[in-house]
Design a protein around this motif. Structure first.
Motif, PDB file in Angstrom:
ATOM      1  N   HIS A  99     -50.536  12.352  -3.749  1.00 55.57           N
ATOM      2  CA  HIS A  99     -51.166  12.043  -5.028  1.00 55.57           C
ATOM      3  C   HIS A  99     -50.910  10.584  -5.418  1.00 55.57           C
ATOM      4  N   ASP A 191     -50.312  18.322 -13.799  1.00 57.10           N
ATOM      5  CA  ASP A 191     -51.597  18.783 -14.315  1.00 57.10           C
ATOM      6  C   ASP A 191     -51.800  18.475 -15.794  1.00 57.10           C
ATOM      7  N   LYS A 238     -54.474  12.374  -9.867  1.00 53.23           N
ATOM      8  CA  LYS A 238     -54.853  13.167  -8.703  1.00 53.23           C
ATOM      9  C   LYS A 238     -56.262  12.772  -8.282  1.00 53.23           C
ATOM     10  N   ASN A 558     -53.432  14.734   2.814  1.00 48.94           N
ATOM     11  CA  ASN A 558     -53.990  15.637   1.805  1.00 48.94           C
ATOM     12  C   ASN A 558     -54.935  16.642   2.463  1.00 48.94           C
TER      13      ASN A 558
END
Length: 781
Positions: A99, A191, A238, A558
């Motif tokens: 990230h 988040d 992100k 990723n």
């Protein structure tokens, strides 16, 4: 209130007369013209009700996010990652993560504020914060703050978009009383930052769009640039932030397409004027976010100057920019006839061989060469030793002192079996398209199989005849006749190869997993002059070169997150909340944190999404049949405003179907926020009374023209209450619907609170009562 004949209009049919050459203004165009001439009377409405609701909602958001935030006082779920990264920042130790750095830098900033030195590395779930003296409440306060601010941001989006108070309250409360949003924002996770930045991006763009009729003013530029900054924060947290770029980008393209219209109501733009609009949006929404994105990576590199666990993901050149780098400090030049141990960069397996042979036939019926096995082995062993030989021996060659260099043709002799490494056109055990690696005797290697034993040493990012060194000399071994690269992978061979790794020739030479390095030189004496280390200065590499290398590594790893996880889920499960994620358990108290949304809120929002799609489909079908069931203002609001929220939901949800990596329920949180916006907007649409009749407004306008300002003031007074006018002055039906929905949502939120806050512990009956869709909760027996 308008009559039925005004609400449903026939747009065409066999009995409709042919239109005259003079096009009369449409009913909605007349309405626009009338309303544009009416100026709101100042001070008519202070919108105190919105402000009061905003204050109450904000207070509740802080209470629900911060209450009991110190529980549990142990490492929970992915806090092992993001807490660890904050500690690495504070220690200035280089690490690698898939990230971008913005969200992790916020955690490090909070740790710096409270004087934390990063001594604790969050190694295991369940490790005590109290025993290790970690200011974990301060760390958790950062996402809790952003999560609390997300709720009033949702309210402001609805308010600024012109929706009624009950619609704004409903949308905000679907996020306020959602267990998933609460649970995710009370822990050291990214988040909360992502969702907050996404919601702020939408809010700023709505504010910018409201100023479209007053372009290039100070406020216009302010909200355009703030939209760009917010977008940069989303994608700097992100990479799924690209979905927010897409959402707002679609709205911008539609806006620009409207500006191109020569028949636009505000007047046609010249091409230079349109070019100014395009350039301004390009600068504000692409250039500004990109430079802010680069800025966070510059901060990332400026802080992380010491060697750390992330070194292995980067090239030797990059690692040389870090102080105390083991690879740079321990690298030794390699000479011909040295015995070396070669290690694969990704799997950490050594190049290995032994006397055992490949079987005659594999399980799929293919035939092997029955040559000596060449495999990958994860542990140090004498069978990992290979002597490096020049490809073409000349009389001038010496047994020592001749350096191996980039681009040389070499041979590798397996020391124990006294055989030479070879690749040939025989299929490997697992990959029929890849070549087998084996060894042959010295006689064969110097005879008919000579060319098959030649390999080119190709140092990664090597220059000319650069000297080959241990550790830092990462390389690809290219078979000279066939141009395949030596490669290995993680799937073990069968028992006949002792479950060791397969080594084969990969035709995709550019693949990054073809990289190896020399780990040690076993034949080199400890007192050799070549082992003496000289002080080395930390090298400087241009920022953009380091940035692009890190970007490549982040994207690659990723996409490589494809391994299974017991709590991974599929996108089709998210809108229906079919499963959650176990974050934390405590056996003796029967307490647990189970990441799960408010099922009632999620099911209502998902149902409303389907209703919206149905309404759009029904409207389009009726238009095709010549029946106009909506006035143009209502249709425009439904398609443009509610449609934008629906597009935001789809853009943050549907792309996950194309991903092959691990996915979890938290990936749906931005889409859930958008679905809350759709829910509030559509519920208002369903309960909206027809707007004030056009005839009434015509009469008011005519009266104003003929009779003076008194009637105009009355119209102005009515126009200042735009929402109530649109609702026909009566919102009881909408308030009643919102009340019913909120009662159900509040009950669902309260019922699942023990799983969100991790207390109190539940008995068997309490746990089973909450397994609505077979949720895999603990302590159910």
């Amino acid at each position: 209130m308008s009559t039925t004949s005004n609400s449903v209009r026939q747009r065409g049919g066999p009995n409709v007369k042919k239109a005259s050459s003079t096009v009369a203004p449409t009913r909605d165009a007349q309405l626009d013209g009338i309303l544009d001439t009416v100026k709101p009377a100042p001070g008519i409405s202070s919108e105190w009700d919105y402000k009061l609701a905003l204050g109450v909602i904000t207070t509740l958001a802080f209470v629900t996010r911060f209450w009991g935030i110190g529980h549990p006082n142990e490492v929970v779920f992915d806090e092992v990652h993001f807490g660890k990264f904050a500690s690495y920042y504070l220690q200035r130790t280089y690490f690698f993560d898939v990230h971008p750095p913005f969200g992790k830098l916020l955690f490090a900033l909070m740790g710096w504020f409270v004087g934390y030195d990063g001594h604790f590395l969050f190694d295991n779930i369940g490790d005590s914060y109290i025993d290790n003296k970690v200011p974990y409440v301060a760390f958790r306060a950062m996402p809790a703050l952003l999560g609390a601010l997300t709720v009033p941001t949702v309210f402001l989006i609805m308010w600024e978009s012109g929706y009624s108070l009950p619609a704004a309250v409903l949308a905000a409360c679907l996020v306020l009383f959602d267990n998933a949003h609460i649970g995710q924002t009370r822990l050291i996770l990214l988040d909360a930052t992502l969702v907050f930045a996404m919601s702020v991006s939408v809010l700023c763009y709505v504010r910018f769009y409201k100023l479209r009729h007053d372009p290039f003013g100070r406020k216009w530029w302010k909200w355009l640039l703030l939209t760009g900054v917010a977008l940069s924060c989303v994608i700097s947290t992100k990479y799924v932030g690209a979905f927010t770029f897409f959402s707002i980008g679609c709205a911008v393209v539609i806006d620009l397409w409207g500006l191109m219209d020569i028949n636009r109501r505000q007047g046609a733009l010249t091409l230079p004027e349109f070019g100014k609009h395009f350039a301004a949006r390009l600068f504000g929404l692409i250039v500004v976010p990109f430079f802010f994105y680069l800025f966070w990576f510059q901060v990332h590199f400026a802080i992380l100057t010491r060697s750390g666990p992330g070194d292995d993901f980067m090239s030797p050149e990059f690692q040389e920019t870090l102080s105390d780098n083991i690879m740079t400090m321990q690298s030794v030049g390699i000479d011909y006839y040295d015995t070396i141990a070669i290690k694969h960069k990704e799997t950490k397996n050594y190049l290995h061989s032994h006397y055992d042979k490949y079987p005659l036939r594999y399980d799929d019926g293919r035939v092997s060469s029955q040559g000596q096995q060449v495999t990958g082995y994860p542990f140090e062993d004498i069978n990992n030793h290979w002597q490096i030989l020049p490809g073409h021996v000349t009389p001038d060659d010496n047994k020592s002192g001749q350096h191996v260099r980039n681009g040389d043709l070499i041979k590798l002799r397996h020391v124990v079996t006294d055989s030479i490494l070879l690749s040939h056109d025989v299929a490997s055990p697992y990959y029929p398209t890849n070549q087998e690696f084996t060894t042959v005797s010295l006689a064969e290697a110097n005879g008919g199989r000579f060319n098959d034993t030649l390999f080119e040493l190709r140092i990664e990012q090597g220059k000319g005849k650069q000297e080959f060194k241990t550790m830092s000399g990462q390389f690809k071994l290219i078979h000279n006749p066939t141009k395949v690269a030596m490669w290995t992978h993680t799937t073990p061979l069968p028992d006949w190869a002792f479950k060791q790794a397969e080594i084969n020739g990969n035709k995709n030479v550019a693949q990054s997993s073809n990289i190896w390095f020399v780990d040690t030189i076993p034949s080199l004496p400890e007192d050799s002059d070549r082992r003496k280390k000289e002080p080395r200065k930390v090298k400087r590499v241009p920022f953009l070169k380091k940035y692009f290398e890190l970007q490549r590594a982040m994207f690659y790893h990723n996409n490589a997150l494809t391994s299974s996880h017991p709590y991974a889920s599929h996108p089709i499960q998210w809108p229906f909340l079919l499963r959650g994620v176990s974050f934390w358990t405590q056996n003796d108290t029967r307490r647990q944190i189970y990441f799960l949304g408010n099922p009632i809120g999620w099911w209502i929002a998902s149902s409303i999404l389907a209703v919206f799609a149905g309404i759009i489909g029904a409207d389009q079908l009726s238009l095709r049949r010549g029946v106009d069931a909506l006035d143009e203002r209502t249709r425009s609001r439904l398609y443009n405003s509610t449609g934008f929220f629906f597009l935001t939901w789809a853009a943050h949800y549907l792309p996950f179907y194309l991903m092959g990596r691990q996915l979890f329920l938290h990936h749906y949180l931005p889409a859930h926020l958008a679905s809350a916006l759709v829910t509030g907007a559509l519920l208002e649409f369903v309960f909206t009374v027809d707007p004030v009749a056009l005839e009434d407004l015509n009469t008011a306008a005519i009266t104003e023209t003929k009779g003076g300002k008194k009637k105009g003031a009355a119209v102005a007074s009515r126009r200042s209450l735009s929402v109530k006018e649109r609702m026909g002055g009566n919102m009881m039906g909408l308030w009643a619907a919102v009340g019913v929905v909120m009662a159900a949502v509040l009950w669902g939120w309260y019922f699942f609170l023990p799983l969100t806050y991790g207390k109190p512990g539940l008995d068997v009956a309490g746990v089973n009562a909450r397994k609505w869709l077979g949720y895999d909760l603990h302590f159910a027996k």
